[in-house]
Design a protein around this motif. Structure first.
Motif, PDB file in Angstrom:
ATOM      1  N   PHE A 176      -5.763   8.769  -4.486  1.00 25.64           N
ATOM      2  CA  PHE A 176      -6.242   7.884  -3.430  1.00 25.64           C
ATOM      3  C   PHE A 176      -5.988   6.433  -3.825  1.00 25.64           C
ATOM      4  O   PHE A 176      -6.430   5.977  -4.870  1.00 25.64           O
ATOM      5  CB  PHE A 176      -7.731   8.136  -3.166  1.00 25.64           C
ATOM      6  CG  PHE A 176      -7.971   9.507  -2.608  1.00 25.64           C
ATOM      7  CD1 PHE A 176      -7.903   9.742  -1.243  1.00 25.64           C
ATOM      8  CD2 PHE A 176      -8.192  10.588  -3.458  1.00 25.64           C
ATOM      9  CE1 PHE A 176      -8.078  11.022  -0.730  1.00 25.64           C
ATOM     10  CE2 PHE A 176      -8.373  11.877  -2.954  1.00 25.64           C
ATOM     11  CZ  PHE A 176      -8.309  12.097  -1.584  1.00 25.64           C
ATOM     12  N   LYS A 177      -5.247   5.755  -2.958  1.00 25.65           N
ATOM     13  CA  LYS A 177      -4.846   4.372  -3.215  1.00 25.65           C
ATOM     14  C   LYS A 177      -5.791   3.428  -2.503  1.00 25.65           C
ATOM     15  O   LYS A 177      -5.794   3.344  -1.274  1.00 25.65           O
ATOM     16  CB  LYS A 177      -3.408   4.179  -2.706  1.00 25.65           C
ATOM     17  CG  LYS A 177      -2.899   2.746  -2.676  1.00 25.65           C
ATOM     18  CD  LYS A 177      -2.727   2.151  -4.058  1.00 25.65           C
ATOM     19  CE  LYS A 177      -2.144   0.739  -3.991  1.00 25.65           C
ATOM     20  NZ  LYS A 177      -3.134  -0.271  -3.540  1.00 25.65           N
ATOM     21  N   LEU A 178      -6.589   2.718  -3.277  1.00 25.75           N
ATOM     22  CA  LEU A 178      -7.470   1.708  -2.689  1.00 25.75           C
ATOM     23  C   LEU A 178      -6.674   0.429  -2.441  1.00 25.75           C
ATOM     24  O   LEU A 178      -5.772   0.085  -3.205  1.00 25.75           O
ATOM     25  CB  LEU A 178      -8.638   1.394  -3.633  1.00 25.75           C
ATOM     26  CG  LEU A 178      -9.802   2.373  -3.614  1.00 25.75           C
ATOM     27  CD1 LEU A 178      -9.458   3.645  -4.373  1.00 25.75           C
ATOM     28  CD2 LEU A 178     -11.052   1.748  -4.218  1.00 25.75           C
TER      29      LEU A 178
ATOM     30  N   GLU B 156       0.028   5.409   5.695  1.00 24.17           N
ATOM     31  CA  GLU B 156       1.163   4.906   4.907  1.00 24.17           C
ATOM     32  C   GLU B 156       0.919   4.993   3.397  1.00 24.17           C
ATOM     33  O   GLU B 156       1.854   5.094   2.627  1.00 24.17           O
ATOM     34  CB  GLU B 156       1.508   3.466   5.313  1.00 24.17           C
ATOM     35  CG  GLU B 156       1.974   3.310   6.755  1.00 24.17           C
ATOM     36  CD  GLU B 156       3.091   4.281   7.143  1.00 24.17           C
ATOM     37  OE1 GLU B 156       3.987   4.508   6.335  1.00 24.17           O
ATOM     38  OE2 GLU B 156       3.033   4.844   8.252  1.00 24.17           O
ATOM     39  N   ALA B 157      -0.369   4.957   3.007  1.00 22.00           N
ATOM     40  CA  ALA B 157      -0.705   5.035   1.575  1.00 22.00           C
ATOM     41  C   ALA B 157      -0.950   6.476   1.125  1.00 22.00           C
ATOM     42  O   ALA B 157      -1.320   6.706  -0.021  1.00 22.00           O
ATOM     43  CB  ALA B 157      -1.931   4.175   1.285  1.00 22.00           C
ATOM     44  N   ASN B 158      -0.745   7.423   2.029  1.00 18.37           N
ATOM     45  CA  ASN B 158      -0.926   8.852   1.717  1.00 18.37           C
ATOM     46  C   ASN B 158      -2.354   9.194   1.328  1.00 18.37           C
ATOM     47  O   ASN B 158      -2.586  10.028   0.446  1.00 18.37           O
ATOM     48  CB  ASN B 158       0.031   9.281   0.578  1.00 18.37           C
ATOM     49  CG  ASN B 158       0.268  10.777   0.568  1.00 18.37           C
ATOM     50  OD1 ASN B 158       0.058  11.472   1.562  1.00 18.37           O
ATOM     51  ND2 ASN B 158       0.703  11.307  -0.565  1.00 18.37           N
ATOM     52  N   ASN B 159      -3.302   8.556   1.997  1.00 20.26           N
ATOM     53  CA  ASN B 159      -4.714   8.803   1.685  1.00 20.26           C
ATOM     54  C   ASN B 159      -5.364   9.856   2.563  1.00 20.26           C
ATOM     55  O   ASN B 159      -6.513  10.224   2.326  1.00 20.26           O
ATOM     56  CB  ASN B 159      -5.513   7.495   1.813  1.00 20.26           C
ATOM     57  CG  ASN B 159      -5.313   6.579   0.622  1.00 20.26           C
ATOM     58  OD1 ASN B 159      -4.971   7.034  -0.471  1.00 20.26           O
ATOM     59  ND2 ASN B 159      -5.520   5.288   0.818  1.00 20.26           N
TER      60      ASN B 159
ATOM     61  N   ASP C   6     -11.291  -0.781   4.965  1.00 25.58           N
ATOM     62  CA  ASP C   6     -10.289   0.000   4.227  1.00 25.58           C
ATOM     63  C   ASP C   6     -10.904   0.716   3.018  1.00 25.58           C
ATOM     64  O   ASP C   6     -10.554   1.866   2.731  1.00 25.58           O
ATOM     65  CB  ASP C   6      -9.133  -0.908   3.775  1.00 25.58           C
ATOM     66  CG  ASP C   6      -8.211  -1.289   4.938  1.00 25.58           C
ATOM     67  OD1 ASP C   6      -8.347  -0.696   6.030  1.00 25.58           O
ATOM     68  OD2 ASP C   6      -7.363  -2.174   4.754  1.00 25.58           O
TER      69      ASP C   6
ATOM     70  N   VAL D 105      -2.837   2.234   7.800  1.00 23.32           N
ATOM     71  CA  VAL D 105      -2.553   1.936   6.391  1.00 23.32           C
ATOM     72  C   VAL D 105      -2.865   3.168   5.531  1.00 23.32           C
ATOM     73  O   VAL D 105      -2.128   3.482   4.590  1.00 23.32           O
ATOM     74  CB  VAL D 105      -3.340   0.692   5.909  1.00 23.32           C
ATOM     75  CG1 VAL D 105      -3.149   0.476   4.414  1.00 23.32           C
ATOM     76  CG2 VAL D 105      -2.893  -0.549   6.674  1.00 23.32           C
ATOM     77  N   ALA D 106      -3.935   3.883   5.871  1.00 27.37           N
ATOM     78  CA  ALA D 106      -4.281   5.106   5.126  1.00 27.37           C
ATOM     79  C   ALA D 106      -3.177   6.158   5.267  1.00 27.37           C
ATOM     80  O   ALA D 106      -2.872   6.882   4.320  1.00 27.37           O
ATOM     81  CB  ALA D 106      -5.625   5.654   5.604  1.00 27.37           C
TER      82      ALA D 106
ATOM     83  N   VAL E 152     -11.061   4.902   2.515  1.00 27.17           N
ATOM     84  CA  VAL E 152     -10.541   5.691   1.387  1.00 27.17           C
ATOM     85  C   VAL E 152     -11.680   6.441   0.691  1.00 27.17           C
ATOM     86  O   VAL E 152     -11.495   7.581   0.242  1.00 27.17           O
ATOM     87  CB  VAL E 152      -9.700   4.824   0.414  1.00 27.17           C
ATOM     88  CG1 VAL E 152     -10.552   3.893  -0.394  1.00 27.17           C
ATOM     89  CG2 VAL E 152      -8.839   5.681  -0.502  1.00 27.17           C
TER      90      VAL E 152
ATOM     91  N   SER F  34      -6.661   0.228   9.770  1.00 29.27           N
ATOM     92  CA  SER F  34      -7.126   0.882   8.548  1.00 29.27           C
ATOM     93  C   SER F  34      -6.627   2.327   8.498  1.00 29.27           C
ATOM     94  O   SER F  34      -6.155   2.805   7.457  1.00 29.27           O
ATOM     95  CB  SER F  34      -8.657   0.845   8.506  1.00 29.27           C
ATOM     96  OG  SER F  34      -9.120   1.342   7.282  1.00 29.27           O
TER      97      SER F  34
ATOM     98  N   GLU G 220       0.821  -1.224   0.000  1.00 34.50           N
ATOM     99  CA  GLU G 220       0.000   0.000   0.000  1.00 34.50           C
ATOM    100  C   GLU G 220       0.850   1.266   0.000  1.00 34.50           C
ATOM    101  O   GLU G 220       0.413   2.311  -0.478  1.00 34.50           O
ATOM    102  CB  GLU G 220      -0.967  -0.004   1.184  1.00 34.50           C
ATOM    103  CG  GLU G 220      -2.004  -1.126   1.148  1.00 34.50           C
ATOM    104  CD  GLU G 220      -2.742  -1.230  -0.186  1.00 34.50           C
ATOM    105  OE1 GLU G 220      -3.096  -0.195  -0.756  1.00 34.50           O
ATOM    106  OE2 GLU G 220      -2.938  -2.364  -0.671  1.00 34.50           O
TER     107      GLU G 220
END
Lengths: 236, 236
Positions: A226-228, B64-67, A94, B61-62, A98, B58, A64
């Motif tokens: 936005f990374k799903l 870390e994923a730059n969300n 998750d 992870v958001a 997002v 969640s 991710e």
């Protein structure tokens, strides 16, 4: 209030064989099969050894965060972990997360209202789910099979991803799809090229949603991406 | 073989008050305090409610994923989760993972050997750890306090992050540091500007390691970037 009323949604495929799934507006999520999500009531993560759970979570977070080199299959030892993640509550939580973050950002935008404010969506694992296919193919632990996957797509049985559809529906005005990807080119190069064309047409790409980093990075990037979540496969 | 023998390491601070910690070459990790890492033998995540663990994972992870949009403190309900993550095994496993992935990529590089192949490192939470400070300040659940943090930094007690140091030491030739950041500018803008200066000097930025997305994105980006885990704070 239709807060994203003037935003244009543009859909780009990760791969070039998803013609049937392009009719995203005709999908009725309530009619679509999501049995795998529902059947699994609780995650088995608790029963896994701590070592495996920590290791596989670390691997998933690395996916991710775009920290991994290209990979063809998930790590063998994480097969149960990925299955449990996808079928348990975590994956949906998750996706909801997002979607919520995308919505907060979308609402904060000052749209010009000239029809040129755009949001780019990937399709597979972003607006529609191929989870039923991957559940029959080891959740990413088997090598990707073109022929079998194309056959699945042509069945038109891929369910919508509800949390993404929520954002998609709020702003919906028109959809401009493309499925011209050729397999010679990396998805990142193809998508960058398409974004460039879009911006050259005068669109301002304010947002971009995708389950692959190759949907989001490269050139002509969106103001925010936005990374799903998708721990099942990687498209370079 | 010193496979990264000709790579130049450039260090950029996330903030502008880390002068003491610049002497990274003088740090002996074995002499440095890491008591918090060692004392906690097992994570308490198993004892948390499933809901909180899933929700906070969640959220992490958001991050870390730059969300996520900019945030000032961690979610209140995730205070125990973040503490357990930082003090349990997961944080170190994640640091090891990104160090390993960076190493695989670094080894794959064809260096020109002209001293202009460069790798940019952030300092805080990348090469050195301020975890002892954050452990006294709620692991990110308190608002950031400039004055108190500067005081901690001047103590020079921040331990090295061993997995990062491993990569750093393999390629070490010379270090070119900068701490000129002014607080008027976002870190992303500052770091982009510095990377631009570096590339204008002729350096090729092949890699970039940082615990903040603002270390990695913007302009003059590295060929590949590596996001180290940090759920405690966000620098825009």
């Amino acid at each position: 209030m239709d807060f994203l009323g003037s935003i244009v949604f543009l859909c780009l495929f990760s791969m070039g064989f998803c013609q049937e799934s392009m009719n995203i507006n005709h999908l009725d999520p309530d009619l679509l099969p999501r049995p795998l999500i529902i059947e699994f009531s609780e995650s088995r993560l608790k029963n896994m050894s701590d070592d495996i759970a920590i290791h596989c979570t670390s691997w998933r977070v690395a996916v991710e965060a775009n920290n991994l080199s290209p990979w063809k299959t998930i790590p063998k030892e994480c097969a149960d972990y990925v299955k449990d993640y996808m079928l348990g509550r975590s994956y949906n939580v998750d996706l909801e997360k997002v979607s919520k973050e995308s919505g907060i950002y979308a609402k904060s935008l000052q749209l010009k209202g000239d029809g040129m404010d755009a949001w780019v969506f990937d399709i597979d694992e972003t607006l529609i789910s191929n989870l039923p296919y991957y559940s029959d193919h080891g959740y990413g632990s088997e090598f990707f099979n073109n022929v079998q996957f194309d056959k699945w797509i042509l069945e038109g049985a891929a369910p919508a991803i509800k949390p993404s559809l929520k954002l998609y529906e709020e702003g919906e005005t028109k959809t401009k799809g493309t499925n011209e990807n050729d397999r010679e080119k990396s998805a990142a190069a193809f998508k960058s090229e398409k974004r460039k064309e879009i911006t050259e047409e005068g669109f301002r790409i304010l947002g971009n949603s995708g389950d692959q980093w190759s949907d989001l990075v490269g050139t002509s990037m969106a103001t925010r991406s936005f990374k799903l979540s998708n721990p099942m496969y990687h498209i370079p």
